[in-house]
Design a protein around this motif. Structure first.
Motif, PDB file in Angstrom:
ATOM      1  N   TYR A 259       0.827  -1.205   0.000  1.00 58.44           N
ATOM      2  CA  TYR A 259       0.000   0.000   0.000  1.00 58.44           C
ATOM      3  C   TYR A 259       0.867   1.265   0.000  1.00 58.44           C
ATOM      4  N   LEU A 260       1.885   1.296   0.850  1.00 56.51           N
ATOM      5  CA  LEU A 260       2.717   2.489   0.961  1.00 56.51           C
ATOM      6  C   LEU A 260       3.534   2.721  -0.309  1.00 56.51           C
ATOM      7  N   ARG A 261       3.982   1.659  -0.936  1.00 51.90           N
ATOM      8  CA  ARG A 261       4.703   1.817  -2.200  1.00 51.90           C
ATOM      9  C   ARG A 261       3.775   2.337  -3.294  1.00 51.90           C
ATOM     10  N   ALA A 262       2.536   1.891  -3.280  1.00 50.16           N
ATOM     11  CA  ALA A 262       1.574   2.375  -4.264  1.00 50.16           C
ATOM     12  C   ALA A 262       1.291   3.862  -4.067  1.00 50.16           C
ATOM     13  N   ALA A 311     -11.044  -7.394   4.899  1.00 48.48           N
ATOM     14  CA  ALA A 311     -11.709  -6.094   4.838  1.00 48.48           C
ATOM     15  C   ALA A 311     -10.886  -5.054   4.093  1.00 48.48           C
ATOM     16  N   VAL A 312      -9.633  -5.355   3.801  1.00 45.14           N
ATOM     17  CA  VAL A 312      -8.785  -4.388   3.111  1.00 45.14           C
ATOM     18  C   VAL A 312      -9.256  -4.202   1.669  1.00 45.14           C
ATOM     19  N   GLY A 313      -9.706  -5.274   1.014  1.00 43.37           N
ATOM     20  CA  GLY A 313     -10.103  -5.211  -0.380  1.00 43.37           C
ATOM     21  C   GLY A 313     -11.188  -4.183  -0.659  1.00 43.37           C
ATOM     22  N   PRO A 314     -12.351  -4.238   0.032  1.00 43.50           N
ATOM     23  CA  PRO A 314     -13.393  -3.239  -0.214  1.00 43.50           C
ATOM     24  C   PRO A 314     -12.938  -1.812   0.059  1.00 43.50           C
ATOM     25  N   ALA A 315     -12.114  -1.603   1.094  1.00 40.57           N
ATOM     26  CA  ALA A 315     -11.639  -0.256   1.413  1.00 40.57           C
ATOM     27  C   ALA A 315     -10.745   0.279   0.306  1.00 40.57           C
ATOM     28  N   ALA A 358      -8.928   6.753   2.195  1.00 36.65           N
ATOM     29  CA  ALA A 358      -7.572   6.364   2.584  1.00 36.65           C
ATOM     30  C   ALA A 358      -7.510   6.032   4.072  1.00 36.65           C
ATOM     31  N   LYS A 359      -8.232   6.780   4.890  1.00 35.64           N
ATOM     32  CA  LYS A 359      -8.265   6.482   6.330  1.00 35.64           C
ATOM     33  C   LYS A 359      -8.858   5.102   6.587  1.00 35.64           C
ATOM     34  N   ALA A 360      -9.921   4.761   5.847  1.00 35.52           N
ATOM     35  CA  ALA A 360     -10.542   3.441   6.022  1.00 35.52           C
ATOM     36  C   ALA A 360      -9.585   2.329   5.608  1.00 35.52           C
ATOM     37  N   ALA A 361      -8.894   2.512   4.484  1.00 32.26           N
ATOM     38  CA  ALA A 361      -7.936   1.503   4.024  1.00 32.26           C
ATOM     39  C   ALA A 361      -6.786   1.364   5.016  1.00 32.26           C
ATOM     40  N   ARG A 362      -6.334   2.473   5.522  1.00 33.49           N
ATOM     41  CA  ARG A 362      -5.230   2.441   6.492  1.00 33.49           C
ATOM     42  C   ARG A 362      -5.665   1.748   7.784  1.00 33.49           C
ATOM     43  N   ALA A 363      -6.868   2.029   8.224  1.00 33.72           N
ATOM     44  CA  ALA A 363      -7.356   1.375   9.443  1.00 33.72           C
ATOM     45  C   ALA A 363      -7.409  -0.139   9.259  1.00 33.72           C
TER      46      ALA A 363
END
Length: 379
Positions: A259-262, A311-315, A358-363
């Motif tokens: 995620y961070l590299r993206a 849960a990461v996929g939908p976020a 982005a906050k949801a994906a990070r969480a």
């Protein structure tokens, strides 16, 4: 008559025939004499060669400096001398001497606290270290003032303790001739900032109060002809923080790294945002709209190529959809025929930058969810 006979024997020195002497005369034992002589030649000390060997005073004296690290060079010398002496004269304490020697070598190699498992790592306070010996990842107690730089020493603490600075890079400045101290400082200042993202890949995990500093070995010299290495330091306020700011492959999961590299390209684009107001300098704002659109496109493509668990996929899917809308508006701003349209599209593009998504994906990934508020790593 018996008394007279006894007196005659004493006075005349003659005993009755056939009588045994009262005390038997001790006879010399050649084997015992040879053993004593051999041990004397080998260096055994002490008058009584048959008593149990004494403990080595050198080994006992090496315990305190070797175990605690206080005057560890003395412990190293005492332990080495004890090992040699014990092998030579046969004293007790061989195991103790070797243990003290091993502990002193550990302190020589960098100072891992030997007593940490019993007293806890937080019992270790600041340790003075030469600035030239600072390593990437070292956490510093106190702000690195000009006085410390000139003295050439910094106070290093475990990162689990409150600290005010961290070393995040040691770039080479190459071989060059520098006429003044300012020249080296400027070179170090140019080399350091781009390297922060390699040490702290998560820009949201960097406190808002930090500043970047750069020093170099030899600071204070007016002229230098040498191969120089800069020391890049991120510093906060006096309150400091606990836990390292380091976020890289050493303490991130594979999904977090992906995620961070993206997001790296988009982060770089946001960092290039002009300080001037868009309405005052529309040409600069127009160019930046194109830069930001490219960064968000790169992030969207990288996010789509990865497989996300649970849960990461939908976020991440929701984030990608929002970024796609942002790119549409930013491209429109880049190619707008007039400034008014450009400004309107630019505002729409920024509004769809996907902050909430982005906050949801990070969480879901376990990353920091607010810029400037890092999650403690415990390192």
């Amino acid at each position: 008559m018996a008394v007279a006979a006894d007196q005659q024997t004493v006075d005349g020195g003659e005993a009755e025939a056939g009588a045994e002497p009262e005390v038997a005369e001790k006879t010399a034992d050649p084997a015992r004499f040879a053993s004593v002589f051999r041990r004397f030649v080998r260096g055994t000390v002490g008058d009584d060669v048959y008593r149990e060997p004494r403990w080595s005073r050198l080994a006992l004296g090496a315990v305190l400096p070797s175990v605690t690290g206080v005057l560890w060079p003395l412990g190293l010398l005492l332990a080495a001398a004890a090992v040699y002496r014990i092998r030579k004269v046969g004293q007790r304490g061989s195991v103790l001497a070797w243990l003290c020697l091993a502990m002193a070598v550990i302190w020589l190699g960098g100072g891992t606290p030997v007593l940490g498992p019993w007293f806890g790592s937080e019992a270790v306070g600041p340790q003075g270290r030469a600035i030239v010996d600072l390593k990437v990842g070292d956490c510093l107690s106190g702000l690195l003032s000009d006085v410390q730089v000139k003295v050439g020493e910094a106070q290093v603490v475990p990162c689990t303790l409150p600290h005010q600075g961290e070393v995040y890079a040691r770039p080479s400045l190459g071989d060059a001739v520098y006429g003044t101290d300012t020249d080296l400082s400027e070179e170090a200042g140019k080399a350091c900032p781009p390297l922060l993202s390699d040490y702290a890949m998560d820009s949201w995990a960097i406190p808002e109060s930090v500043t970047l500093d750069a020093i170099y070995p030899g600071h204070g010299l007016s002229t230098a002809i040498r191969h120089s290495t800069a020391i890049c330091i991120v510093e906060g306020d006096r309150a400091g923080w606990k836990g390292t700011l380091r976020r890289d492959a050493g303490n991130l999961t594979a999904d977090q790294l992906t995620y961070l590299r993206a997001a790296r390209a988009a982060d770089d684009a946001w960092a290039a945002e002009p300080e001037r107001k868009p309405e005052d300098h529309p040409d600069i704002a127009r160019r930046w709209a194109g830069v930001l659109a490219t960064g968000l496109e790169t992030e969207t493509k990288a996010l789509a190529q990865a497989g996300w668990p649970g849960a990461v996929g939908p976020a991440v899917t929701a984030l990608s959809a929002e970024l796609a809308q942002a790119v549409t508006h930013l491209r429109a701003a880049e190619h707008a025929a007039d400034d008014a349209t450009m400004l309107a599209e630019l505002r729409l593009g920024v509004a769809h930058a996907g902050n909430q998504q982005a906050k949801a994906a990070r969480a879901a990934l376990g990353l920091a969810t607010e810029p400037g508020r890092p999650l403690p790593t415990g390192i």
